[in-house]
Design an enzyme around this catalytic site. Structure first.
Site, PDB file in Angstrom:
ATOM      1  N   HIS A   8      17.212 -37.650  -4.615  1.00 41.54           N
ATOM      2  CA  HIS A   8      16.487 -37.716  -3.311  1.00 41.54           C
ATOM      3  C   HIS A   8      14.893 -37.409  -3.310  1.00 41.54           C
ATOM      4  O   HIS A   8      14.240 -37.089  -2.414  1.00 41.54           O
ATOM      5  CB  HIS A   8      17.178 -37.103  -2.031  1.00 41.54           C
ATOM      6  CG  HIS A   8      18.503 -37.721  -2.121  1.00 41.54           C
ATOM      7  ND1 HIS A   8      18.822 -38.775  -1.583  1.00 41.54           N
ATOM      8  CD2 HIS A   8      19.796 -37.091  -2.353  1.00 41.54           C
ATOM      9  CE1 HIS A   8      20.109 -39.192  -1.294  1.00 41.54           C
ATOM     10  NE2 HIS A   8      20.746 -38.201  -1.949  1.00 41.54           N
ATOM     11  N   TRP A  20      -3.125  -2.750  -1.752  1.00 40.41           N
ATOM     12  CA  TRP A  20      -2.535  -4.068  -1.779  1.00 40.41           C
ATOM     13  C   TRP A  20      -3.190  -4.910  -0.891  1.00 40.41           C
ATOM     14  O   TRP A  20      -2.975  -4.922   0.306  1.00 40.41           O
ATOM     15  CB  TRP A  20      -0.911  -4.252  -1.286  1.00 40.41           C
ATOM     16  CG  TRP A  20      -0.292  -5.351  -1.987  1.00 40.41           C
ATOM     17  CD1 TRP A  20       0.175  -5.810  -3.351  1.00 40.41           C
ATOM     18  CD2 TRP A  20      -0.478  -6.833  -1.219  1.00 40.41           C
ATOM     19  NE1 TRP A  20       0.570  -7.047  -3.444  1.00 40.41           N
ATOM     20  CE2 TRP A  20       0.532  -7.616  -2.112  1.00 40.41           C
ATOM     21  CE3 TRP A  20      -0.334  -7.025   0.326  1.00 40.41           C
ATOM     22  CZ2 TRP A  20       1.003  -8.848  -1.633  1.00 40.41           C
ATOM     23  CZ3 TRP A  20       0.039  -8.132   0.404  1.00 40.41           C
ATOM     24  CH2 TRP A  20       0.588  -9.140  -0.441  1.00 40.41           C
ATOM     25  N   CYS A  69       0.781  -1.071  -0.035  1.00 42.81           N
ATOM     26  CA  CYS A  69      -0.099   0.111  -0.016  1.00 42.81           C
ATOM     27  C   CYS A  69       0.927   1.378  -0.037  1.00 42.81           C
ATOM     28  O   CYS A  69       2.117   1.468   0.436  1.00 42.81           O
ATOM     29  CB  CYS A  69      -0.777   0.214   1.090  1.00 42.81           C
ATOM     30  SG  CYS A  69      -2.079  -1.203   1.430  1.00 42.81           S
ATOM     31  N   ARG A  73       5.353   0.102  -5.952  1.00 40.68           N
ATOM     32  CA  ARG A  73       5.239  -0.871  -4.731  1.00 40.68           C
ATOM     33  C   ARG A  73       4.691  -2.074  -4.866  1.00 40.68           C
ATOM     34  O   ARG A  73       4.555  -2.853  -3.911  1.00 40.68           O
ATOM     35  CB  ARG A  73       4.907   0.043  -3.646  1.00 40.68           C
ATOM     36  CG  ARG A  73       5.873   1.227  -3.109  1.00 40.68           C
ATOM     37  CD  ARG A  73       5.119   2.298  -2.056  1.00 40.68           C
ATOM     38  NE  ARG A  73       4.829   1.626  -0.778  1.00 40.68           N
ATOM     39  CZ  ARG A  73       5.364   2.070   0.198  1.00 40.68           C
ATOM     40  NH1 ARG A  73       6.549   2.828   0.005  1.00 40.68           N
ATOM     41  NH2 ARG A  73       4.988   1.607   1.207  1.00 40.68           N
ATOM     42  N   ASN A 104      -1.910   2.113   5.809  1.00 39.80           N
ATOM     43  CA  ASN A 104      -1.157   0.938   5.316  1.00 39.80           C
ATOM     44  C   ASN A 104      -0.839   0.124   6.604  1.00 39.80           C
ATOM     45  O   ASN A 104      -0.620   0.622   7.473  1.00 39.80           O
ATOM     46  CB  ASN A 104       0.462   1.678   4.945  1.00 39.80           C
ATOM     47  CG  ASN A 104       0.605   2.421   3.571  1.00 39.80           C
ATOM     48  OD1 ASN A 104      -0.748   2.404   3.181  1.00 39.80           O
ATOM     49  ND2 ASN A 104       1.477   2.697   3.164  1.00 39.80           N
ATOM     50  N   GLY A 105      -0.573  -1.153   6.327  1.00 41.73           N
ATOM     51  CA  GLY A 105      -0.517  -1.844   7.608  1.00 41.73           C
ATOM     52  C   GLY A 105      -1.736  -3.025   7.774  1.00 41.73           C
ATOM     53  O   GLY A 105      -2.440  -3.195   6.972  1.00 41.73           O
ATOM     54  N   LYS A 118       6.708  -4.393  -3.777  1.00 44.75           N
ATOM     55  CA  LYS A 118       8.141  -3.727  -3.705  1.00 44.75           C
ATOM     56  C   LYS A 118       8.510  -3.664  -2.396  1.00 44.75           C
ATOM     57  O   LYS A 118       9.712  -4.026  -2.141  1.00 44.75           O
ATOM     58  CB  LYS A 118       8.379  -2.716  -4.496  1.00 44.75           C
ATOM     59  CG  LYS A 118       9.937  -2.107  -4.736  1.00 44.75           C
ATOM     60  CD  LYS A 118      10.702  -3.071  -5.568  1.00 44.75           C
ATOM     61  CE  LYS A 118      12.150  -2.898  -5.597  1.00 44.75           C
ATOM     62  NZ  LYS A 118      12.554  -4.070  -6.281  1.00 44.75           N
ATOM     63  N   GLU A 167      17.945 -18.102  -6.530  1.00 49.66           N
ATOM     64  CA  GLU A 167      17.432 -16.664  -6.847  1.00 49.66           C
ATOM     65  C   GLU A 167      17.074 -16.768  -8.458  1.00 49.66           C
ATOM     66  O   GLU A 167      15.817 -16.065  -8.659  1.00 49.66           O
ATOM     67  CB  GLU A 167      18.637 -15.700  -7.124  1.00 49.66           C
ATOM     68  CG  GLU A 167      18.430 -14.274  -7.509  1.00 49.66           C
ATOM     69  CD  GLU A 167      17.223 -13.689  -6.703  1.00 49.66           C
ATOM     70  OE1 GLU A 167      16.978 -13.777  -5.903  1.00 49.66           O
ATOM     71  OE2 GLU A 167      16.801 -12.483  -7.534  1.00 49.66           O
TER      72      GLU A 167
HETATM   73  C1  AGP Z   1      12.717  -9.909  -5.167  1.00 52.60           C
HETATM   74  O1  AGP Z   1      12.650 -10.017  -6.466  1.00 52.60           O
HETATM   75  C2  AGP Z   1      11.450  -9.732  -4.395  1.00 52.60           C
HETATM   76  N1  AGP Z   1      10.435  -8.911  -5.008  1.00 52.60           N
HETATM   77  C3  AGP Z   1      11.349 -10.172  -2.743  1.00 52.60           C
HETATM   78  O2  AGP Z   1      11.572 -11.397  -2.675  1.00 52.60           O
HETATM   79  C4  AGP Z   1      12.094  -9.421  -1.917  1.00 52.60           C
HETATM   80  O3  AGP Z   1      13.424  -9.537  -2.123  1.00 52.60           O
HETATM   81  C5  AGP Z   1      11.691  -9.486  -0.524  1.00 52.60           C
HETATM   82  O4  AGP Z   1      10.547  -9.022  -0.292  1.00 52.60           O
HETATM   83  C6  AGP Z   1      12.686  -8.790   0.579  1.00 52.60           C
HETATM   84  O5  AGP Z   1      12.555  -7.344   0.267  1.00 52.60           O
HETATM   85  P1  AGP Z   1      13.867  -6.346   0.916  1.00 52.60           P
HETATM   86  O6  AGP Z   1      15.019  -6.717   0.339  1.00 52.60           O
HETATM   87  O7  AGP Z   1      13.367  -5.311   0.780  1.00 52.60           O
HETATM   88  O8  AGP Z   1      13.644  -6.729   2.302  1.00 52.60           O
END
Ligand code: AGP
Length: 609
Positions: A505, A75, A2, A27, A100-101, A604, A482
């Site tokens: 496994h 969001w 949000c 975001r 937000n929250g 984000k 990643e």
């Molecule tokens: C990254 O591509 C992701 N969108 C997500 O995993 C992100 O890394 C995670 O939410 C942690 O965010 P931060 O690095 O802002 O703490």
């Protein structure tokens, strides 16, 4: 997640609020809304499911104007994305509020309000707050006093901004657990979840502290702490030029940010010529704290967690420092046993991730000798609350899928390895090798970026696939994780990473002609082991996509496609291979037609747990 924008000005603010929302789009959100107090002291509200563009259309069709207002991108947490659940929420046609929250005790508050005769229109946890405000205002007092009485009833995390038609030039805000900044203007003041939203109107900001309340009018700005005492908070000026949101010749922020990596990596490393200079990046208090470090505990989420996993290999292998890595959402709730002399390292590009922040806050002085944050956002909550700060110099990252923020985190963590290793007798020659490798990194990444077109061609094979497997060994295993995360985040293909040794496994059962298997295979001491695992995949009809340097000895053949990654010093290979995997996920997503920069359901800055 949000986003909040609010304004109290002597001029019309609808366009400022909308521009603020556009700037917060990165975001992540699923609905948007805006409330203004118009000339006749009425509340005028537009709310729409979907993009800010939908809200703009509504404003174009039925323009609302006012000098005071609040706006929001939501969001969804409680209640589906919809017009009704979108913020602002209103009460008694008098008060409008954005949040937000998460309010954890919303159910109890809801029951209490219903008993008092309030009708709750939405499924959100937020709506109770606006009715509490209204109930308090109805008894008498200012909007600020009503907010003070309201926040004591809330459990959970919140950043709030509210307007009241009886106080038409005022916006009141509050924060606990979610960030809120004040944008300081001349004849106008603003609130927002982050400075980005307000850069078009001011470069002066106050970062509110935990439990602060704020009251702004066009000509005044007052901050109160949790005790209700008026306090002075420092106004900080943000330097120009650090935040460019121009797409330039790129179609998406993600690809732009992938291509910005050589400069971002160079800026983060800062051209240090020896380990002492490297140490300067961690601040004046670093040497005294680093002298005591016996172990490292890394805590982070998502991509930042993967950076921590890579760092464990470096710290243990190069620096000889024992290291544990854990996702913040587990770490924060677990009963732990920490060993003496442990440094807590939190990694977060945004510096606002709720779980990581909570992990930091519940870590005690008995457990840790101190804390270090690796973050890309100056003045973020984690940066303000940690003992030591390493600021990566990635520049603003807009794409939800983290790219340059991740690789710059890796540079920071390799620099940490160097300074801790030096204290534990890492030979000078090895120190020089690492510095030389870091100096060569921008060029290695540039060469990797030249693979863009080959990777685009390779990516076509993934379009019809629903699943993908990523395999690697050793330090490349977190890079495979990643790579898999990037692919699932933006292309919605289910992807999992396994250490190749684990294949038989369990995951080998998944391998058939429909399962693309991506291997991260530089020429290192585990290569032969990895090759055996890849043979196991081939003999079961799996299709291999091998990212390998020329010395790894792979050749294109039936059902094996090789992507030749430039040879580079071993210690920086995790960073170089990451770049190739970022390009793969970008091109797959592009061809699948997903919203690359704003993937569904993601945000984000994850400011709720
Ligand atoms: C990254 O591509 C992701 N969108 C997500 O995993 C992100 O890394 C995670 O939410 C942690 O965010 P931060 O690095 O802002 O703490």
């Amino acid at each position: 997640m949000c986003g909040i924008v609010a304004a109290a000005a002597r001029r019309e603010v609808s366009e400022i609020l909308l521009e603020g929302l556009r700037r917060l789009e990165y975001r992540g959100y699923d609905s948007a809304g805006m409330a203004l107090i118009d000339d006749e002291f009425d509340l005028k509200i537009h709310k729409r499911k979907g993009k800010v563009a939908e809200l703009e259309k509504a404003q174009l069709k039925q323009p609302y104007h006012g000098n005071t207002g609040v706006a929001h991108t939501r969001w969804a947490t409680h209640g589906e994305p919809s017009g009704v659940n979108a913020h602002p929420h209103i009460s008694g046609l008098r008060v409008a509020l954005v949040h937000n929250g998460i309010i954890e005790n919303h159910a109890a508050l809801r029951a209490e309000l219903i008993e008092d005769g309030y009708e709750i229109a939405s499924a959100t946890d937020t709506e109770v707050i606006v009715h509490l405000l209204h109930r308090s205002l109805a008894i008498g007092g200012s909007l600020l006093q009503a907010m003070q009485k309201t926040v004591v009833k809330l459990e959970g995390a919140y950043a709030l901004a509210a307007v009241d038609i009886e106080n038409p030039d005022t916006v009141v805000g509050a924060r606990t657990g979610s960030p809120l900044v004040v944008g300081v203007g001349i004849g106008e003041n603003f609130l927002a979840s982050d400075t980005m939203a307000l850069r078009q109107v001011t470069d002066r900001f106050i970062y509110l502290e935990e439990a602060d309340l704020v009251c702004i009018t066009p000509d005044s700005l007052e901050v109160y702490n949790a005790d209700g005492s008026k306090v002075q908070r420092q106004v900080e000026r943000i330097k120009e030029g650090l935040e460019t949101t121009d797409l330039g010749n790129f179609d998406h922020y993600m690809i732009k940010e992938i291509f910005e990596q050589p400069e971002a990596l160079e800026a983060t490393f800062g051209g240090a010529i020896n380990a002492e200079k490297v140490e300067n990046h961690f601040g004046d208090d670093a040497p005294a704290l680093f002298d005591q470090v016996k172990q490292v505990q890394i805590v982070a989420c998502g991509t930042s967690y993967h950076a921590g996993l890579v760092a464990r290999y470096w710290l243990e292998e190069i620096a000889g420092v024992s290291c544990d890595v854990e996702v913040a959402s587990e770490f924060r709730y677990r009963k732990r046993v920490q060993h003496k002399g442990t440094l807590l390292v939190v990694i977060s590009q945004s510096g606002e991730t709720a779980d990581t922040l909570a992990a930091l806050r519940n870590a005690t002085a008995d457990e840790f000798i101190g804390s270090l944050v690796v973050s890309n956002v100056d003045n973020s909550s984690l940066v303000r609350e940690c003992d030591l700060v390493f600021l990566t110099r990635a520049g603003i990252e807009i794409g939800v899928a983290s790219t340059k923020a991740f690789t710059t985190q890796l540079v920071a963590l390799l620099m940490l390895t160097l300074v801790l290793g030096r204290r534990r007798g890492l030979p000078d020659s090895r120190q020089r090798d690492i510095i030389a490798a870091l100096q060569s990194l921008p060029e290695c990444v540039r060469e990797t970026l030249e693979l863009n077109e080959s990777i685009q061609r390779l990516s076509e094979a993934f379009i019809p696939k629903r699943h993908a497997l990523f395999l690697a060994r050793g330090i490349q295993y977190p890079i495979a994780m990643e790579g898999a995360l990037k692919l699932k985040e933006i292309s919605y293909i289910h992807a999992e990473a396994y250490p190749a040794g684990e294949l038989k496994h369990g995951p080998l059962a998944l391998v058939d002609s429909d399962m693309p298997v991506v291997a991260v295979a530089p020429n290192d001491e585990l290569l032969e082991k990895l090759k055996s695992n890849l043979e196991e995949v081939r003999s079961r009809g799996g299709e291999l996509f091998v990212f390998a340097d020329t010395e790894a000895g792979f050749a294109n053949e039936a059902r094996v496609k090789i992507l030749p990654v430039p040879n580079c010093p071993e210690v920086i290979r995790p960073i170089v291979y990451t770049v190739a995997l970022q390009l793969l996920s970008y091109h797959v997503a592009l061809q699948k037609g997903t919203d690359v920069d704003k993937p569904r359901n993601l945000a984000k800055s994850v400011t709720v747990e």
